[in-house]
Each structure stands twice: as structure tokens, then as C-alpha cells.
Motif scaffolding. Sequence first.
Motif, PDB file in Angstrom:
ATOM      1  N   THR A   1      33.267  46.072  42.513  1.00  0.00           N
ATOM      2  CA  THR A   1      32.719  46.258  41.158  1.00  0.00           C
ATOM      3  C   THR A   1      32.294  44.925  40.570  1.00  0.00           C
ATOM      4  OG1 THR A   1      34.116  48.202  40.793  1.00  0.00           O
ATOM      5  CG2 THR A   1      33.219  47.111  38.836  1.00  0.00           C
ATOM      6  N   THR A   2      33.119  43.906  40.767  1.00  0.00           N
ATOM      7  CA  THR A   2      32.775  42.567  40.270  1.00  0.00           C
ATOM      8  C   THR A   2      31.494  42.070  40.929  1.00  0.00           C
ATOM      9  OG1 THR A   2      35.105  42.057  39.887  1.00  0.00           O
ATOM     10  CG2 THR A   2      33.586  40.196  40.061  1.00  0.00           C
ATOM     11  N   GLU A   3      31.386  42.305  42.254  1.00  0.00           N
ATOM     12  CA  GLU A   3      30.174  41.866  42.970  1.00  0.00           C
ATOM     13  C   GLU A   3      28.937  42.586  42.447  1.00  0.00           C
ATOM     14  OE1 GLU A   3      31.032  42.652  47.023  1.00  0.00           O
ATOM     15  OE2 GLU A   3      32.507  41.020  47.224  1.00  0.00           O
ATOM     16  N   LEU A   4      29.060  43.900  42.227  1.00  0.00           N
ATOM     17  CA  LEU A   4      27.928  44.688  41.714  1.00  0.00           C
ATOM     18  C   LEU A   4      27.498  44.176  40.348  1.00  0.00           C
ATOM     19  CD1 LEU A   4      25.932  47.024  41.603  1.00  0.00           C
ATOM     20  CD2 LEU A   4      27.833  48.531  40.914  1.00  0.00           C
ATOM     21  N   ILE A   5      28.467  43.918  39.476  1.00  0.00           N
ATOM     22  CA  ILE A   5      28.140  43.426  38.140  1.00  0.00           C
ATOM     23  C   ILE A   5      27.455  42.065  38.217  1.00  0.00           C
ATOM     24  CG2 ILE A   5      29.158  42.593  35.974  1.00  0.00           C
ATOM     25  CD1 ILE A   5      31.209  44.840  36.193  1.00  0.00           C
ATOM     26  N   GLU A   6      27.883  41.217  39.147  1.00  0.00           N
ATOM     27  CA  GLU A   6      27.246  39.905  39.300  1.00  0.00           C
ATOM     28  C   GLU A   6      25.787  40.055  39.701  1.00  0.00           C
ATOM     29  OE1 GLU A   6      29.577  37.782  42.099  1.00  0.00           O
ATOM     30  OE2 GLU A   6      31.177  37.274  40.663  1.00  0.00           O
ATOM     31  N   VAL A   7      25.516  41.008  40.613  1.00  0.00           N
ATOM     32  CA  VAL A   7      24.124  41.262  41.027  1.00  0.00           C
ATOM     33  C   VAL A   7      23.294  41.726  39.823  1.00  0.00           C
ATOM     34  CG1 VAL A   7      22.654  42.810  42.384  1.00  0.00           C
ATOM     35  CG2 VAL A   7      24.665  41.742  43.430  1.00  0.00           C
ATOM     36  N   LEU A   8      23.842  42.665  39.059  1.00  0.00           N
ATOM     37  CA  LEU A   8      23.120  43.185  37.899  1.00  0.00           C
ATOM     38  C   LEU A   8      22.938  42.109  36.823  1.00  0.00           C
ATOM     39  CD1 LEU A   8      24.844  46.689  37.561  1.00  0.00           C
ATOM     40  CD2 LEU A   8      22.587  46.191  38.514  1.00  0.00           C
ATOM     41  N   GLU A   9      23.983  41.307  36.597  1.00  0.00           N
ATOM     42  CA  GLU A   9      23.917  40.252  35.586  1.00  0.00           C
ATOM     43  C   GLU A   9      22.867  39.213  35.945  1.00  0.00           C
ATOM     44  OE1 GLU A   9      24.406  38.183  32.238  1.00  0.00           O
ATOM     45  OE2 GLU A   9      25.530  40.024  32.634  1.00  0.00           O
ATOM     46  N   THR A  10      22.823  38.840  37.224  1.00  0.00           N
ATOM     47  CA  THR A  10      21.835  37.846  37.667  1.00  0.00           C
ATOM     48  C   THR A  10      20.419  38.356  37.442  1.00  0.00           C
ATOM     49  OG1 THR A  10      23.355  36.979  39.341  1.00  0.00           O
ATOM     50  CG2 THR A  10      21.012  36.510  39.648  1.00  0.00           C
ATOM     51  N   GLU A  11      20.191  39.611  37.781  1.00  0.00           N
ATOM     52  CA  GLU A  11      18.850  40.171  37.591  1.00  0.00           C
ATOM     53  C   GLU A  11      18.527  40.337  36.107  1.00  0.00           C
ATOM     54  OE1 GLU A  11      15.065  41.611  38.589  1.00  0.00           O
ATOM     55  OE2 GLU A  11      16.557  40.379  39.635  1.00  0.00           O
ATOM     56  N   ALA A  12      19.533  40.705  35.304  1.00  0.00           N
ATOM     57  CA  ALA A  12      19.314  40.837  33.856  1.00  0.00           C
ATOM     58  C   ALA A  12      18.898  39.504  33.254  1.00  0.00           C
ATOM     59  CB  ALA A  12      20.570  41.368  33.184  1.00  0.00           C
ATOM     60  N   GLN A  13      19.554  38.431  33.656  1.00  0.00           N
ATOM     61  CA  GLN A  13      19.211  37.109  33.124  1.00  0.00           C
ATOM     62  C   GLN A  13      17.816  36.682  33.558  1.00  0.00           C
ATOM     63  OE1 GLN A  13      22.284  34.202  33.872  1.00  0.00           O
ATOM     64  NE2 GLN A  13      23.921  35.574  33.172  1.00  0.00           N
ATOM     65  N   ARG A  14      17.451  37.041  34.817  1.00  0.00           N
ATOM     66  CA  ARG A  14      16.085  36.703  35.269  1.00  0.00           C
ATOM     67  C   ARG A  14      15.047  37.458  34.445  1.00  0.00           C
ATOM     68  NH1 ARG A  14      11.930  38.098  38.700  1.00  0.00           N
ATOM     69  NH2 ARG A  14      12.788  40.163  39.138  1.00  0.00           N
ATOM     70  N   ARG A  15      15.323  38.706  34.182  1.00  0.00           N
ATOM     71  CA  ARG A  15      14.382  39.503  33.391  1.00  0.00           C
ATOM     72  C   ARG A  15      14.330  39.016  31.931  1.00  0.00           C
ATOM     73  NH1 ARG A  15      11.038  42.640  36.715  1.00  0.00           N
ATOM     74  NH2 ARG A  15      12.307  43.474  38.420  1.00  0.00           N
ATOM     75  N   GLU A  16      15.461  38.537  31.436  1.00  0.00           N
ATOM     76  CA  GLU A  16      15.476  37.976  30.074  1.00  0.00           C
ATOM     77  C   GLU A  16      14.575  36.762  29.988  1.00  0.00           C
ATOM     78  OE1 GLU A  16      19.944  39.343  28.586  1.00  0.00           O
ATOM     79  OE2 GLU A  16      19.633  37.371  29.500  1.00  0.00           O
ATOM     80  N   SER A  17      14.590  35.936  31.017  1.00  0.00           N
ATOM     81  CA  SER A  17      13.725  34.748  31.015  1.00  0.00           C
ATOM     82  C   SER A  17      12.262  35.133  31.046  1.00  0.00           C
ATOM     83  CB  SER A  17      14.059  33.853  32.216  1.00  0.00           C
ATOM     84  OG  SER A  17      13.709  34.485  33.445  1.00  0.00           O
ATOM     85  N   LEU A  18      11.967  36.313  31.584  1.00  0.00           N
ATOM     86  CA  LEU A  18      10.588  36.817  31.633  1.00  0.00           C
ATOM     87  C   LEU A  18      10.239  37.657  30.407  1.00  0.00           C
ATOM     88  CD1 LEU A  18      10.502  37.908  35.415  1.00  0.00           C
ATOM     89  CD2 LEU A  18       9.558  35.810  34.412  1.00  0.00           C
ATOM     90  N   GLU A  19      11.232  37.828  29.504  1.00  0.00           N
ATOM     91  CA  GLU A  19      11.081  38.625  28.279  1.00  0.00           C
ATOM     92  C   GLU A  19      10.681  40.069  28.577  1.00  0.00           C
ATOM     93  OE1 GLU A  19       8.442  36.600  25.635  1.00  0.00           O
ATOM     94  OE2 GLU A  19       9.790  34.897  25.365  1.00  0.00           O
ATOM     95  N   GLU A  20      11.224  40.609  29.674  1.00  0.00           N
ATOM     96  CA  GLU A  20      10.990  42.006  30.027  1.00  0.00           C
ATOM     97  C   GLU A  20      12.118  42.846  29.412  1.00  0.00           C
ATOM     98  OE1 GLU A  20      10.626  42.085  34.252  1.00  0.00           O
ATOM     99  OE2 GLU A  20       8.703  41.024  34.253  1.00  0.00           O
ATOM    100  N   THR A  21      12.005  43.060  28.115  1.00  0.00           N
ATOM    101  CA  THR A  21      13.114  43.611  27.331  1.00  0.00           C
ATOM    102  C   THR A  21      13.529  45.011  27.767  1.00  0.00           C
ATOM    103  OG1 THR A  21      11.496  44.349  25.680  1.00  0.00           O
ATOM    104  CG2 THR A  21      12.573  42.226  25.295  1.00  0.00           C
ATOM    105  N   SER A  22      12.578  45.843  28.159  1.00  0.00           N
ATOM    106  CA  SER A  22      12.940  47.213  28.514  1.00  0.00           C
ATOM    107  C   SER A  22      13.770  47.245  29.789  1.00  0.00           C
ATOM    108  CB  SER A  22      11.683  48.074  28.686  1.00  0.00           C
ATOM    109  OG  SER A  22      10.843  47.532  29.689  1.00  0.00           O
ATOM    110  N   LEU A  23      13.434  46.399  30.776  1.00  0.00           N
ATOM    111  CA  LEU A  23      14.210  46.346  32.013  1.00  0.00           C
ATOM    112  C   LEU A  23      15.574  45.706  31.780  1.00  0.00           C
ATOM    113  CD1 LEU A  23      11.546  45.439  34.731  1.00  0.00           C
ATOM    114  CD2 LEU A  23      12.638  47.644  34.305  1.00  0.00           C
ATOM    115  N   VAL A  24      15.616  44.703  30.906  1.00  0.00           N
ATOM    116  CA  VAL A  24      16.900  44.090  30.557  1.00  0.00           C
ATOM    117  C   VAL A  24      17.831  45.144  29.960  1.00  0.00           C
ATOM    118  CG1 VAL A  24      18.058  42.424  29.075  1.00  0.00           C
ATOM    119  CG2 VAL A  24      15.939  41.782  30.230  1.00  0.00           C
TER     120      VAL A  24
END
Length: 745
Positions: free
Chosen positions: A83-106
Motif C-alpha cells: 500500500t505504501t509503495e502504491l501511494i508513492e507511485v500515485l503521489e509521484t505522478e500527482a506531483q508531476r501533474r501538479e507541475s504541469l497544472e493538469e488539475t483534473s488529473l491531479v
Amino acid sequence: MNIDTSSEQSNAWHQQAHQYLLKGHYSQAVSIYKEAIEAELDVKSHYWYLGLMLLFQEQLEEAHTTWLLGMVEGDPEQVDQWTTELIEVLETEAQRRESLEETSLVWLIREQIREINPTDLNNLFRLIHGAIPQQRFTGDELTEWGVMELLQDKSQVDVDSNLLLETLRLVLEYIPFHSATLEFVEAALGYCENSCSVLSIVLPIALNLAYTQHRSDVAAQLAEVYFNFDPKNSENLRHLAAFYEKSYQYQKSIETAKRCYTLAEDLPDKIFASHLIIQGLMSAGGASSEALSVFHNQKYLLLSLIKDSSQHLSFLQISRLFNSYYFAPYFLDEPRENRPIQNQLAQLGQTNFEQNLTAQGQASPNLLQRRALNLPKSNPIKPLRIGYLCSCFKEHSVGWLARWLLHYHDRNRFYLIGYFTNKDRQESPLEEWYIRHFAEAHYTISSLKMAAQILKDEIDILIDLDSITLDISCEIMAQKPAPVQATWLGWDASGIPAIDYFIADPYVLPESAQDYYSEKIWRLPETYIAVDGFEVGVPTLRRDHLGIPSDAVVYFSGQCGFKRHPDTARLQMQILKEVPNSYFLVKGLADPDAIKSFFTQLAEEEGVDPKRIIFLPRDNFEAIHRANLGIADVVLDTYPYNGATTTLETLWMGIPLVTRVGEQFAARNSYTMMMNVGVTEGIAWSDEEYVEWGIRLGKDAALRQDISWRLRRSRETAPLWNAEKFTREMEKAYQQMWDNYLKND
């Protein structure tokens, strides 16, 4: 089985899928991860990324199934790790999308994190950040997502304090009136250690609520929450006292101001705290004995500060100093004493303001110096550029009166710019009217920015309508952004050395006034204000509804608590006592209990039945208020601070007025208006005359009828009701002021 990070094939699959992810080719990435899972069933990362790709394809159930499939047959310890590993994968992608300002995917990714780990407060904060721009956040989520419960639990140890503070700011700005917002703020403050950072967020929002959105009650609640967090913060307490006063919580205002005074360590802060105490007391019920005592102490403190003029003052202390003697005219009609004190305070404020600007290198001490280097001395063809500076271009006494000057201004000879000392437009009907009648309109609550704008606009004559009622306007005028500066209408003169003129008339100031004014008094030939009239609605008051007999004499006084002086109120009781079958209607903003006690005590002392005094609520609309004035036979003016707009409305409605004339500007407003309407009956030069006129007008119905008839006839001929003629006189004064500048500069 754990993820085999050493597998070259796994890395190759992941790198290839990652390239498809970056390009948005999710179906190709899905195919790669499915192939990887078939080949390496025990490599859990394949399941995590496959579920992520399915999520991006809007296959939400398939994504959840894939993640669950990756965790089957695991023991509790392994499931926690995965579960921790899965959350890390999701968190990393969320932060990447935040940097791209893709709010709906975030939002989509963080929603999955919330479902997997609903107690992750930092993720919940980031969900709020993502929801607000998409208008998905209603405030109910604070409870539905468990944010409130988690914060109140106090067991959260991994809360990102900076993220929490930013969330606090966003929630306060977005949903300040939601029922859960204050509870959220209170809970969040339990995780904050830096009080300065918290105050820098809470206080500006509270100020905006109070002065822009006109919700001082909510601003007070917010400041109360901060008080519980930091009870000795004087800055918060000062504003809390003001919020209480503006939301009519007068006793709380007074108590809070007194707490400020006890915490104040230096003289300027004691002066402002004392000012707040006076403001609360005066708002509640006028010049009581306690208010007068505090005022005398305030005067002593101010004289001490003037004597020790070497003391360095901060920008904040300076802004508060300008209006720290504001209440003097409400207590005493002694301009020969009060005006020099105000002048010296204004001089001290301007000097310190200039010194601070110079020390910080923010601007030249005198903006006019910079202007003079670049502008021609005269241009007979170019229209004079007139700037009007005011916070009251809206439904306000000043707004109702000044509009006539704007209405009749000659746009061929004068280019008019409005400087609104508000944060932003309120879109009220009268404010929108003003915007349409100015060639340009500028808004800001920064005195430096506004002064720079005035300089940029090359204003020739700047007219201040706020005087010391607003600190920002004082700061602007002190910078001298225009070659010629004058004060008009809004209040008495401020005494700021950078202001050249105070616009008056032959009556509102005595001939000797120039002896104690620092500004040159510019007297218009007849009146310093004129209007074409007022909008009048349908009355809502009737005598029978108030229990007043039809043949009774009705006296009326409609003023705020500031203007209720016990000496004048006592004279009003004496009038009431001598006129049989008379009643006194009292209306105005004040503490209902305090003002009732104020008049009841005086009535009993003068032998008047308190039942003859009727207290009226305020009307919702100005037009209805004016219509309701018709219930009165005689209006009794206040002293030492007369009515101004209220006097104009009284005269327009044809109602006889009794006024006591004094020496100061505030004690001569009604006098100049009566002179300019052609009625002298009711003008009193002493307390004895005030009582005599009140009794005579109460008993002599024929005289009242004659005055009423003349007042109504005056609408056709009197200077007070000829705004176009008045405007021509103002324009003539502007031209003469400018000519004097060109001649003398």
C-alpha cells in the motif's frame, strides 16, 4: 514477493511504458504492463502502474481491481508495505501533474490516494487545493473527508505546516462564510507554531471581510479564533476591537480596546488603544463621562508625543496617528485649542512618513519634486486634470452629496479622475454611477501605489474628500502627488502640511478661523455644498402606530451615537418639558440599551416622563428614511457636532430645525445650510436660545407652517438647492488655485 528492481527486463518495460505515459498514449502503456505482469507475476510495481494507466483511461473499477489483485495472498505486513509503495507511485505522478497544472488529473489521482489512505491529511489538503480552482469545493468536504476529525484528534505528526497554512488561506478566501470554516481554522491553529505566519494569513482576510465585504461580524469571529491561539497579540486585538465596533458589539469592543491599552508598551500604541476605547464608548452612547475621561487622557498622551517629536514612528503608527484626535469635535467646541493639536499631529505624521520613505528608498519624500522636473508649467489649451480621492463614492453621505458636482462638471475644461481608496469595486448602484462619470477610475488600498498613480496621471489639483476619517487618504496626501491639493466636504481639515487649501464658505467657519488652520481657507461665495435634491420614498412611519396622538408635537433627532452629547441632550429634555403633549423620536446608529439609558436618565433628572421618548430603528433605505422625516414637526440638531447630510435632508423635506451654532466647522454646518436656504428661525447662538427656539417652534404651529412653506419655496431659488451654480463656483475656484500655483511656483 517484493518488487525486483534489479530486473533489466522490468526496467525496460517500465522505461518504454513511461515514454508512452509522457506522450499520453495510455493504451500502449497498458499493453506493456499487461505483458510485464504475465511474465513477472510477483513484480508488484507492474500492478501499480497498470492501474494508474487504466485510471487515466477512465477505467476506474478496472484500476481498483488491478491494485487489489496485486495485493492478494499477502499477509497484513506485506499489504501495508505494498500500500505504501502504491501511494508513492500515485503521489509521484500527482506531483508531476501538479507541475504541469493538469488539475483534473491531479484531482483524480488524489481522490484514489484518499480512498486508499483516508487519514493522510497532507493529501486531503492537496485535494482541497485541487478542488477550489475546479469549483468542486463546497466546504462540506471538511467534514465528509474527515479533515475536522483528524485535526481535532491531535495525533497527526506528519502534517506539513506550510501546506496547512496555505490550505488555511485558501479555505478562508474561498468559503469564509461556511459553517465549518471557523472550526477548521481553530483546529488547524493547533498545528501551527509560527504565530507571525498565521497572523499574516488571518489578518488580511479578516480586514477584507470587514471593510470590503462588509461582514465585520465574521471578521470578529475570525479574530476571536486567532485570539484564542495568541491572546497577547496586540495587532490582532486592535483590529478585533474595531471589528466588534463595526458589527455593533460595543461592549466587546470597549473591553478589547482596554485590553489593548494594558498590553501597549510604547506611547504611539497607547494612543491608538485609547482611540479605540473612545470609539467604542462614543459609538455605543455618545460623550459619556467615561468617554470624556478617556478623551482627556488621550489628549495628554498626544501632547506628550508632540513634545517628544524625536521619537521614530513606524508606517503603521504614523497611519494611526493622523486620526488619533478624531473625536475632539464631538466633545468640545474649542477649535483654537483643538486645531493646533491636530495640525501638530499631522505635521509629525507627514515628517515621519517622509523620513521612512527616504530611509527605505521607496520614493522621493515629495513626489511633486519628481513631477516638477518633467511637466510644463502651463498649457492654456489642455483641460485641468482634477483628481477626486475618496473611500465614499458609494451609498454614503459623502457619496450622495458629491455626485452633483460630478454631474454638472464641464468635461471640456476639466478632465476628472476618481481615486477610490477601496480594495475593489463593490458594484453598488451609486458606485457604478461614479465610475461612469469619471473619465478614469483607480482602486487600491496602498497609499504608495495610489500616490504613484496620481503622479503618473499628472493630476493638477487633487481634492481629498476623506480628511482624517481614513488613514490611507492622509498618507496619500502627505506625499504631495499633485501640485495643488485641497480638502472638501468629507470632514474638517486634516492639518497635513502638504495640503494647500480647505474649501469652506462665509458661514461654516468664522473669519478668525485662519488663525488656527494650517491650510489656507478657500471660501466659496455662498455655500461649500449644494444639491439639486434627494430621492424620497414612501413613508413607513405613522403616529398612530407609535401611540402618538394626532394633535401632539413631534420632535425628532436622527444622529449616530458619536453626536449624542449629554449637555445638548439635556437641553432637548428641557424643551420637551415645556411643550405639553410633545414627544421626542430618537433614531441613529448606537447601542440600543446604552442610548435608551442615556436619554432615560436625563429625562428623569429633568422631570420628563421617559415614555415620551420613542426610539426608532434605522430604515433599510435612505429614501424611506427621508420620507419618514415627515412625521416630525421640529428637528432638534446636535451640538457640538451638527448634522450635515441629515440637516440637508431635513430642510429639503420642509421641516423646521433648531441648531446651536458654535465656533468649529462641525458646529456650523447646519448654520451655513440654513443661511443658504434663507431661514434664520431656529438658529441659536447660545444654549438658552436653543431651548427658546425649541419651545417656540413647538408651541407656534403657524410659525412652523410658515417655515415649512418657505423651505419648500426655497427649492426654486436658494443656493443650497442649485448644484449647477455651485459647480461653476467650484470650477472657478479650481482655476484660480491653478493660476495661483503657476504664478507663485
